[in-house]
Design an enzyme around this catalytic site. Structure first.
Site, PDB file in Angstrom:
ATOM      1  N   TYR A 271       8.027 -45.611   6.679  1.00 50.83           N
ATOM      2  CA  TYR A 271       7.476 -46.878   7.166  1.00 50.83           C
ATOM      3  C   TYR A 271       7.099 -46.800   8.646  1.00 50.83           C
ATOM      4  CZ  TYR A 271       7.272 -51.685   8.795  1.00 50.83           C
ATOM      5  OH  TYR A 271       6.862 -52.844   9.387  1.00 50.83           O
ATOM      6  N   ASP A 306       6.689 -51.617  -0.580  1.00 51.29           N
ATOM      7  CA  ASP A 306       5.842 -52.804  -0.680  1.00 51.29           C
ATOM      8  C   ASP A 306       4.775 -52.831   0.408  1.00 51.29           C
ATOM      9  OD1 ASP A 306       7.263 -54.910   1.572  1.00 51.29           O
ATOM     10  OD2 ASP A 306       8.506 -53.299   0.793  1.00 51.29           O
ATOM     11  N   LYS A 378      14.698 -53.186  -5.279  1.00 51.92           N
ATOM     12  CA  LYS A 378      14.366 -54.399  -4.528  1.00 51.92           C
ATOM     13  C   LYS A 378      12.931 -54.804  -4.878  1.00 51.92           C
ATOM     14  CE  LYS A 378      13.969 -56.231   0.161  1.00 51.92           C
ATOM     15  NZ  LYS A 378      13.922 -55.851   1.587  1.00 51.92           N
TER      16      LYS A 378
END
Length: 537
Positions: A271, A306, A378
């Site tokens: 990320y 995500d 998640k």
């Protein structure tokens, strides 16, 4: 705690599944070798924090930064800071690390690497003795969590309901977090202040001035943990606390989380590289240390797949999410994390105007669930296609909740119908929680009944995404780079993930990375690996 029915089974080729993990290991090993042979300023600062050094000067510069910077300026980073620091403590007869850091900040301390092996060994032993109490505190906090869960109990059903609180003021966050727990939230995430991931220091103290979030500090962690312990006693279930171990201070924040008994931490292997332009080598070195700490502390990591779907198309790039999940699994397990600590991420981000969008979401969600059956996945709500139409947004969130119920997800982040409009009001959170409660109450048992037909659309789509993921892994490992290099770094540089190109010789924080010298010494790493946290290949 009630046990949900097993999620629906996809008919996936076992050989393809084995090959996917084999390729992920092959791709990850060269990166782990780089992480094991390099250190960073944040890893060294985290070591000093484990030894008890905290606080900041009158300009809010942490003492760990002062001390590491002084050592690096005189001896370099490649030896680690432990031996120079504890040799200086002995030589200068400083009473503690804080006094040494204060003197070093004014240039009053000379640091060096002792020439005699006996002096180096003495300094190393002293450093180990100083770090060990920090490790023991992390161990005690893990034990305390286990006792509190046994006393209060876990939430009665899965998925656990995850809700974000973020006002910028920790003293405003606390009552909002308690209210959210009373309204049904199982996990409270305190989102960080905008831009903290790019600060090469960790702020100190209780903060009240964050921007679109609250600064991650040790005192803020302690205050929120105490508040959630209080409401856990009131509600009779253990409320978990989440924050963010990412950015330039990932190892330090992970360490503070372990010391203050946080339960989950956002911690993705790529990320910071892709979305904050942090140097790839800095990121992989820092994430390995942070995950070793998380493994020891019993913290569940949450990964950030995500985010890929906010910059790339959720259908075209679905296989890159699967690849990232496989890489996060490999890196996590190599650092010592167990399956139950791998909160791998995925998201409901397909354009809702496309035909079969919900069926495609189900295929992607089921694929993740079956690939990682023991991981607490998640499940992230829609954000990219929330337009400001709160009625459509509320409906989309309902479909998102339904997909989570049908596919056996473990952690469900509550979606807000006011996404892209305003920072949610308490009333917005209340309505969003009502949506979750209704869907889970009405459809929570659908995992028992939902069985996609063997040759139906959902099965075919899941097999297609898995095949594309294996093809990408194969292409990266076989085509990207010559033997002895790291093909994953080449793929990141080429923009394979999230359409972001991030070369390994560029990015923020590169100056804080060094290849370890032969005499490198870090007692925190030595204690972690001696106790079995890290090294699974």
């Amino acid at each position: 705690m009630s046990t949900p029915a097993p999620p629906p089974r996809l008919e996936l080729d076992p050989q393809t599944l084995r090959r996917a993990r084999t390729l992920a290991r092959r791709l990850g090993r060269p990166v782990v070798d780089i992480a094991r042979t390099h250190t960073t300023v944040s890893v060294e600062r985290a070591t000093l924090r484990l030894a008890g050094l905290s606080g900041a000067d009158h300009e809010r510069v942490p003492w760990v930064n002062h001390l590491v910077d002084a050592v690096v300026e005189q001896t370099g980073l490649e030896h680690g800071v432990a031996v120079p620091v504890w040799e200086a403590l002995r030589r200068d007869k400083a009473p503690d690390l804080l006094t040494l850091a204060q003197k070093a900040s004014s240039g009053a301390v000379t640091f060096g690497i002792p020439e005699q092996r006996g002096q180096r060994s003495r300094a190393s032993r002293a450093a180990t003795a100083a770090v060990r109490p920090g490790m023991r505190r992390i161990d005690r906090q893990r034990s305390a969590r286990d006792r509190l869960i046994a006393r209060h109990g876990d939430p009665p059903q899965r998925p656990w309901i995850y809700l974000i609180v973020a006002t910028g003021d920790i003293y405003e966050d606390i009552p909002q977090a308690k209210a959210a727990a009373r309204d049904g939230a199982d996990i409270i995430a305190v989102i960080r202040s905008t831009g903290q991931s790019l600060l090469d220091y960790v702020p100190e103290g209780a903060t009240r001035e964050g921007f679109a979030g609250t600064y991650a500090t040790q005192q803020n962690f302690a205050l929120m943990r105490a508040a959630l312990d209080e409401v856990s006693r009131e509600l009779g279930r253990y409320i978990r606390l989440t924050n963010y171990a990412s950015g330039l201070c990932m190892p330090e924040i992970a360490t503070l989380a372990g010391l203050e008994r946080l339960d989950m931490m956002l911690n993705d292997s790529m990320y910071g590289i892709l979305f904050r332009d942090i140097n790839p080598i800095r990121t992989f070195v820092d994430q390995r240390f942070s995950r070793q700490i998380h493994a020891r502390a019993g913290i569940v990591i949450n990964t950030g797949e995500d985010n890929y779907l906010t910059t790339a198309d959720a259908i075209e790039a679905a296989h890159t999410v699967t690849v990232s999940q496989l890489m996060n699994e490999y890196f996590g397990k190599e650092a010592g994390l167990a399956d139950w600590q791998l909160g791998l991420g995925h998201a409901f981000e397909i354009n809702p105007d496309l035909p079969n969008s919900f069926r495609t979401e189900l295929a992607h969600a089921l694929l993740a669930r079956q690939l990682f059956p023991d991981a607490p996945l998640k499940w992230m709500p829609p954000t990219k296609h929330m337009t400001g139409d709160v009625f459509k947004g509320y409906l989309l969130d309902g479909f998102f909740n339904l997909a989570g119920a049908m596919t056996g997800q473990s952690i469900l982040l509550v979606g807000m119908m006011t996404e892209a409009v305003v920072t949610p009001f308490l009333s917005d959170r209340g309505l969003a929680l009502n949506n979750v409660r209704y869907v889970l109450g009405a459809a929570g048992g659908l995992t028992e009944d939902f069985r996609p037909p063997p040759d139906g659309y959902i099965q075919r789509r899941a097999r297609q995404v898995l095949a594309e993921a294996v093809e990408l892994l194969d292409r990266i490992t076989s085509e990207r780079a010559p033997r002895g290099s790291a093909p994953l770094l080449e793929a990141i540089a080429d923009g394979t993930f999230g359409h972001m190109k991030r070369p390994a010789d560029q990015g923020k924080g590169l100056e804080g990375v060094a290849r370890k010298a032969d005499d490198y010494d870090n007692p925190a790493l030595a204690l972690l690996e001696a106790d079995g946290w890290g090294g699974a290949r």
